[in-house]
Every structure is written in structure tokens, then in C-alpha cells.
Design a protein around this motif. Sequence first.
Motif, PDB file in Angstrom:
ATOM      1  N   LYS A  13      36.613  43.020  36.969  1.00 23.20           N
ATOM      2  CA  LYS A  13      35.867  43.331  38.188  1.00 23.20           C
ATOM      3  C   LYS A  13      34.569  42.521  38.244  1.00 23.20           C
ATOM      4  N   GLN A  14      33.890  42.405  37.112  1.00 25.71           N
ATOM      5  CA  GLN A  14      32.633  41.659  37.067  1.00 25.71           C
ATOM      6  C   GLN A  14      32.819  40.213  37.510  1.00 25.71           C
ATOM      7  N   PHE A  15      33.810  39.547  36.960  1.00 25.76           N
ATOM      8  CA  PHE A  15      33.986  38.119  37.240  1.00 25.76           C
ATOM      9  C   PHE A  15      34.630  37.885  38.608  1.00 25.76           C
ATOM     10  N   PHE A  16      35.621  38.680  38.977  1.00 26.57           N
ATOM     11  CA  PHE A  16      36.266  38.462  40.272  1.00 26.57           C
ATOM     12  C   PHE A  16      35.332  38.805  41.429  1.00 26.57           C
ATOM     13  N   ASP A  17      34.545  39.850  41.274  1.00 23.51           N
ATOM     14  CA  ASP A  17      33.570  40.172  42.319  1.00 23.51           C
ATOM     15  C   ASP A  17      32.499  39.094  42.420  1.00 23.51           C
ATOM     16  N   ARG A  18      32.129  38.513  41.283  1.00 25.73           N
ATOM     17  CA  ARG A  18      31.104  37.469  41.279  1.00 25.73           C
ATOM     18  C   ARG A  18      31.529  36.264  42.116  1.00 25.73           C
ATOM     19  N   TYR A  19      32.808  35.887  42.015  1.00 29.80           N
ATOM     20  CA  TYR A  19      33.271  34.670  42.677  1.00 29.80           C
ATOM     21  C   TYR A  19      33.979  34.925  44.014  1.00 29.80           C
ATOM     22  N   ASN A  20      34.053  36.185  44.423  1.00 29.09           N
ATOM     23  CA  ASN A  20      34.696  36.496  45.697  1.00 29.09           C
ATOM     24  C   ASN A  20      33.653  36.475  46.817  1.00 29.09           C
ATOM     25  N   THR A  21      33.259  35.273  47.191  1.00 23.39           N
ATOM     26  CA  THR A  21      32.254  35.109  48.243  1.00 23.39           C
ATOM     27  C   THR A  21      32.841  34.277  49.386  1.00 23.39           C
ATOM     28  N   ASN A  22      32.702  34.809  50.582  1.00 20.10           N
ATOM     29  CA  ASN A  22      33.153  34.109  51.795  1.00 20.10           C
ATOM     30  C   ASN A  22      34.636  33.732  51.743  1.00 20.10           C
ATOM     31  N   THR A 311      42.240  31.722  40.357  1.00 19.48           N
ATOM     32  CA  THR A 311      43.083  32.751  40.963  1.00 19.48           C
ATOM     33  C   THR A 311      42.677  33.019  42.402  1.00 19.48           C
ATOM     34  N   ILE A 312      41.385  33.167  42.637  1.00 12.49           N
ATOM     35  CA  ILE A 312      40.902  33.415  44.003  1.00 12.49           C
ATOM     36  C   ILE A 312      41.255  32.247  44.916  1.00 12.49           C
ATOM     37  N   ASN A 313      41.073  31.027  44.434  1.00  8.62           N
ATOM     38  CA  ASN A 313      41.398  29.849  45.245  1.00  8.62           C
ATOM     39  C   ASN A 313      42.888  29.802  45.575  1.00  8.62           C
ATOM     40  N   SER A 314      43.733  30.114  44.588  1.00  9.87           N
ATOM     41  CA  SER A 314      45.180  30.085  44.819  1.00  9.87           C
ATOM     42  C   SER A 314      45.588  31.126  45.854  1.00  9.87           C
ATOM     43  N   ILE A 315      45.050  32.340  45.730  1.00 11.83           N
ATOM     44  CA  ILE A 315      45.381  33.392  46.692  1.00 11.83           C
ATOM     45  C   ILE A 315      44.926  32.992  48.095  1.00 11.83           C
ATOM     46  N   LYS A 316      43.709  32.481  48.174  1.00 12.91           N
ATOM     47  CA  LYS A 316      43.157  32.097  49.478  1.00 12.91           C
ATOM     48  C   LYS A 316      44.016  31.022  50.139  1.00 12.91           C
ATOM     49  N   MET A 317      44.419  30.012  49.366  1.00 11.93           N
ATOM     50  CA  MET A 317      45.193  28.917  49.934  1.00 11.93           C
ATOM     51  C   MET A 317      46.613  29.345  50.286  1.00 11.93           C
TER      52      MET A 317
END
Length: 332
Positions: A13-22, A311-317
Motif C-alpha cells: 500500500k505504501q509504495f503503490f499509493d506513492r506512485y499512483n498519481t494522475n 505495474t501501475i504503468n502496465s495497468i494504465k496502458m
Amino acid sequence: MKIIFFSAKPYDKQFFDRYNTNTGLTFEYFETHLGPHIVNVVENAIGVCVFVNDKLTADVIKVLASKGVKIIALRCAGFNNVDLEAAKQYGMRVCRVPAYSPEAVAEHTVAMLLTLNRKTHKAYNRVREQNFSLNGLLGFNVHNKTVGVIGTGKIGKAFCKIMLGFGCHIVAFDMFHDEELKAAGVTYLPKEAVFKQADILSLHCPLTHENHYLINKDTMGMMKKGVVILNTSRGGLICTTDIIEALKERHVGQLGIDVYEQEEKLFFRDLSENIIEDDTIQRLMSFPNVLVTAHQAFFTEEALSQISQVTINSIKMLSAGAEPFNNAVILL
């Protein structure tokens, strides 16, 4: 767009919330692993984000598909816990993190080797009790030893480079030979030859049907008496009952594992107040020449940052109909 996380710990949660911006993504976290017992909690989500011990069987994937899930995002490199045929059948996209700070895992492997060899964990406890005796702490020089490496992908390559720095002779097996490693002095040999020559054997390969129980009674019979075996890859590479026998017979001199074939019942949990019913892991941990860590090798600031961002980038794309970078997609 909602993504539901399973096997989520505070650091996830700490790391994914940190990088989940915009990103337009919202995250919901469950600490339990994904399996038939919990899959029905998934509602109004475009994807699930899972880890090594989540079980994405055909039945689980069928339920996910019925709930509109389109993306399975593994926040790890391995994907042997996902039924890819079922995912394909239901039109799901599957992505992973193919490379995240390979040095993190390689360095942990070396740390396990040095701890086992020089017994620093035992020395630490002794000195804290005012026991300054050296009896029982004898080790060996790693310099000039033959190190066998099974798998020279990104992590195996990083491990080879470190061990070359120790002045070791490296023999390796991989279906694909790395020219940079060959130029640095690594010798590629058939798997059986690596088993026979290695003083220290380190596993850095994915788990497949072909190499399940790669380390077993027969393959250990090829190895030198007193061989050191290290596994920071997948627990199923080692037949635990066979290696217990090899330890009892003193054929395996030392064993360091960061993974275990039944780890989903144990790892990532505080069981200090529980009675552990797994007699096999209890027997394994009873050996003085065995070191077990609980899937810790990946656990660095750099690795968790990369895992989150990739992971966030892959999901977003994928959610936008685009293709992620870095070979992150397993299933198109």
C-alpha cells in the motif's frame, strides 16, 4: 477504474499509493491471498493485482471474468500461479514485472551464502550473550571455489558478476548463452556437468513443468559431497523431502532457501503465536546448516519502487488499449 489487490501488505500500500498519481486508478487492498474463498468480493473492478502465492486457477479466472475483470497484473516476475489458457479463453490481459532490481535478489543470495558459510547469525547471538568462543564457527574461503549457476537471466547474471568479483570459477547452464558473461569468464556447460562441478550451486530460473523438482535425489547424487545449495527463485525447484535426506546423509553441506514449495501457508505472515502444522518445514529449519528466509530477497526500496511503477504503468496502458513497455505483457 478500480484495481483490487490481494496478498497486500502495508509496504504494498505504501509504495503503490506513492506512485499512483494522475493515473485515474483507484486501489482496494485485501491482505488475504486470492483464491476460490475470496474471489466473490471482486466487484466493479477492471483488474486484480496479485503476488506469488495467489492462486488464479481456471475456476477463479472464470469468476473474475463474469465480474468484468479484464486485467491480471502480477507484481512479480513469475507467473506459474496463473492458468494462462483460462485467461486467454476469457479474453484477459496478463502482465507482470519481468525485471525489478535483479541486484536485490542476487545480493540476498550472496548474503545467504556468506551467512551460512561464516555463521555470522550464530556469532551475533553468541557475542550478545558474552560468548566469544570461535568453536563451531569455522567457514571456508569462497575465493577460488566453483560456483554453479542454473539460469543466467537478469538475476542470475547479476549473481555471476558478484561471484566473479569474489574470484570464483563460474559454470552455468541456460538455454541461452549470455555473451557478456562468457567474455567475463563464465563457462556454459550442460546441466549435469554444472551439478557435478559445483562447490556452490545457485538456482536462478523460473519454475516450469520441465524443471519442477530440478533438485531431487538423482540430481543431488551427481553433486559433490558437501555442496552448498542456494534457492532464491521458486520453492518447487527443490524436492524438500529429498533434500532433507541429503542433509541427514551429510551429502548437502549447507542449504539456503528464500522460497519453499508450501510457502503460501506460511510466508508473509506472523505465526509466532501459532502452532505450525507443516512438519516438513519444521524439520528443515531444525538443521544447523540450513538458513531459511521468508521470500525476502526482492525486499529493497529500489525493487519495490520499480515493481510499483512498472505495474501501475502496465495497468494504465492496458486499460487504455496500449501496450506496456519492457516485455511486461505475458498474454496479449
